[in-house]
Design an enzyme around this catalytic site. Structure first.
Site: not given
Length: 702
Positions: A454, A583
């Site tokens: 990632h 978030r």
């Protein structure tokens, strides 16, 4: 209810119980998606922006069922009774999920039917039901159906001689009951073709003409499933159409790959993608008009429980509403903006010379993504560049980065691409690019067994005088020119030797068998990142004890890792002041006396998807800042190759701390504050000046 409504004694007792120190991960996700649909309710947003957020909510919900709900159901099927962080069994979690979603789905339909669709009509954007069409419109639609839809349809009967047809993932269908004079009542399924537009656009001249509206400002659509339903007599000639009802299926799409048993990971991934549409059904959505006997036929043959059925009013599959956002109606969208190129890169003829002059930080989408593309293009064209190495996670369908890498190989450069085939829902796209890169002669590596890659890295090795110099781009987001316009991300250009040496060694560990346990500057998962983050949090506790100025600010997409939550609780109890900008999912309970009273949590939801991760540690007045793509989740810290990179240039560090983080913490326009009882409260300016973290001051010319 707010935290002030809860008796303090009850609060302490509840939150010091071992199983109630954490919010449930799944319910926290639902709260995140509640904030997303909240943007669709917010009349301060332009109309098509509200429609876009409704579409995003629906798409998010599909993915939630495909991945998270399917995982819980698999636990139940396997007899696994592992408790969630908050002490709930898998069965209890499914119940809580349904109870949380049912009222939201009612609100979703009220929003669509009573607010958004009427508002769209006022703006001369019509989504017609078939029954509302006039004769001219119906005549045109019948011709369109015969020419464009009918040849694609394949009705499938279900009777004693024919098995129940397979219903693919995310497919929209019609359950049709017909009556044959010889065989009696029969059941058939008609799949709405995914290759055709969900919303059929009528010609402009057939719209309800409004004289004062210029051409192009009116748009008229018909739902394709209603067109198919209207002309079922053409699909089933000679029989009576008794009734028809739409339904939609969501299946388990969490693909498991046994990598150590796969001789060819690429072929294994391809097979897994093909099998995704065959997973178990985890949600059936039906129209409220469907009678129980038809719903029973579906649920019995799809092998689902009554609680897997969700009944709604109006059209199904609202993710398809995103097509309306493509209408040329700038008056119904947020004002357009033009990303800028930082002054240091303007009129730049030699990007490598510029990077040698000092680190450069890009802040997307406010800064253009073009310098990143130019960096790879320049490396491809430069005769002094010997090698390029890059990680690719989600690159998009028309990637200039990948094309630049292939061009570099054509020009004789040694090019290596670490392509992550297991990037969820982007596997097919990555497979296409992996094949293309291999054909171009690029060394393609498919990551590591058991670990997703990632990390966002690009390395350029260049011959300069009598030495090799390495240049790197380290980012928080994917090398995707499309998402770079709508995701907030950060990217660093640097040629610092200690950082680039780490990048070289990290690439070596990705392409060969070596595995380092130490890096100079980078925090690398799963090797050093967890350990170093824990150590820096512990250091802030020591700073608090000795100087009283322990300070932590963390901005990530999700915080669910139990060890990280526990150490943040301990830091709070020691007096460290902690601000978390999360978030999405947050399993940490802030503001609990004796546990987390010094922790504040907020979420920013706006036109841009908050995507960059920032880790700030006060360090007694000598702050350390790290950027990257790693969330505080077990998967990021333990099961992925991630890297966090330091911001060491004082000017850039000041920008991240003062311009970015301070603005996030003072946002009173898009910030939602998390309370100890799990509810979020949206901040409003009140009498103060509005602060919007998605409109940086420098964008306003300040």
């Amino acid at each position: 209810m707010t935290t002030q409504d809860l008796p303090s004694e009850e609060t302490v007792e509840l939150f010091t119980h071992p199983n109630s120190r954490y919010f449930n991960r799944e319910l926290s996700w639902i709260e995140f998606n509640r904030r997303v649909i909240g943007e669709a309710f917010d009349v301060r947003n332009p109309l098509l922006e509200r429609v876009k957020f409704l579409s995003i909510w629906a798409s998010n919900l599909d993915e939630f069922f495909m991945i998270r709900v399917s995982g819980i159901k698999q636990q139940i099927s396997a007899g696994v009774q592992k408790l969630s962080r908050d002490g709930a069994t898998p069965t209890e979690q499914l119940h809580h999920i349904r109870q949380a979603l049912l009222p939201l789905l009612v609100q979703e339909r009220d929003l669509l039917l009573n607010d958004l669709l009427p508002s769209l009509r006022e703006q001369h954007i019509h989504l017609y039901n078939y029954d509302n069409l006039n004769h001219q419109q119906k005549d045109w639609l019948r011709t369109y159906y015969q020419q464009q839809i009918f040849p694609v349809l394949t009705p499938l009967a279900f009777d004693s001689s024919r098995p129940f047809p397979f219903i693919s993932n995310l497919s929209l269908n019609l359950a049709v009951v017909i009556r044959d004079r010889d065989k009696g009542e029969l059941f058939a399924r008609v799949k709405v073709p995914e290759v055709l537009p969900r919303l059929i656009a009528l010609p402009q001249e057939l719209c309800d003409v409004v004289q004062d509206q210029p051409s192009g400002r009116q748009a008229c659509f018909v739902w394709i499933e209603q067109a198919i339903a209207a002309y079922l007599d053409l699909l089933f000639p000679g029989v009576e159409i008794v009734e028809h009802y739409p339904f939609r299926v969501v299946r388990n799409a969490d693909m498991e790959i046994e990598e150590d048993e796969a001789n060819d990971l690429l072929e294994t991934i391809e097979q897994g993608v093909r099998q995704r549409r065959f997973g178990e059904v985890v949600r059936l959505t039906i129209d409220s008009s469907m009678p129980e006997r038809i719903a029973t036929i579906l649920s019995t043959n799809l092998k689902i429980e009554p609680n897997d059925i969700y009944t709604v009013r109006g059209p199904l599959g609202l993710a398809d509403l995103f097509s309306l956002y493509r209408l040329d109606r700038p008056d119904l969208k947020d004002p357009p903006y033009m990303p800028v190129v930082p002054p240091v890169l303007q009129n730049n003829s030699d990007i490598f010379e510029t990077i040698r002059g000092g680190d450069i930080l890009l802040h997307h989408p406010y800064h253009s993504f073009s310098p990143v593309i130019d960096f790879i293009h320049a490396a491809a064209e430069d005769p002094h560049v010997l090698a390029i190495k890059q990680t690719l996670y989600r690159v998009g369908s028309n990637s200039p980065i990948v094309r630049a890498l292939m061009h570099a190989r054509e020009l004789g450069k040694q090019v290596t691409a670490v392509v992550e085939l297991k990037a969820r829902f982007d596997e097919e796209n990555n497979i296409v690019w992996a094949r293309a890169l291999e054909r171009a002669g690029v060394h393609v590596v498919y990551g590591l067994v058991g670990l997703k890659v990632h990390a966002k890295l690009a390395l350029v090795v260049r011959q300069e005088a009598d030495m090799l110099r390495c240049y790197a781009h380290l980012g928080t987001g994917n090398y995707n020119a499309t998402t770079a316009r709508i995701y907030t991300d950060l990217g660093l250009f640097t040629c610092r030797e200690d950082i680039t040496a780490d990048v070289v060694e990290l690439f070596n560990s990705l392409t060969a068998y070596g595995r380092r346990d130490h890096y100079r500057k980078l925090l690398v998962a799963p090797v050093t990142m967890r350990r170093r983050l824990l150590a820096m949090i512990e250091r802030e506790m020591q700073r608090q004890e000795t100087t009283g100025n322990g300070r932590i600010i963390i901005k990530v997409n999700a915080l669910v890792d139990r060890q990280m939550i526990d150490v943040l609780y301990r830091a709070s109890q020691s007096g460290v002041q902690i601000d978390l900008i999360i978030r999405g999912m947050c399993a940490l309970r802030p503001g609990v006396p004796g546990v987390s009273e010094n922790i504040r949590v907020r979420s920013i939801i706006g036109p841009f998807l908050e995507h960059h991760r920032i880790y700030y540690f006060g360090n007694g007045g000598e702050p350390e800042i790290y950027l990257g793509s790693a969330d505080l989740m077990e998967r990021n810290l333990d099961r992925r190759v991630e890297e966090l990179f330091p911001v060491e240039d004082p000017t850039l560090a000041r920008y991240v701390r003062k311009t970015m983080l301070d603005t996030y913490l003072n946002d009173n326009t898009r910030a939602h504050v998390l309370h100890a009882n799990g509810t979020y409260e949206r901040r409003t300016p009140g009498e103060a000046d509005p602060v919007d973290s998605q409109v940086p001051a420098w964008m306003l010319g300040e």
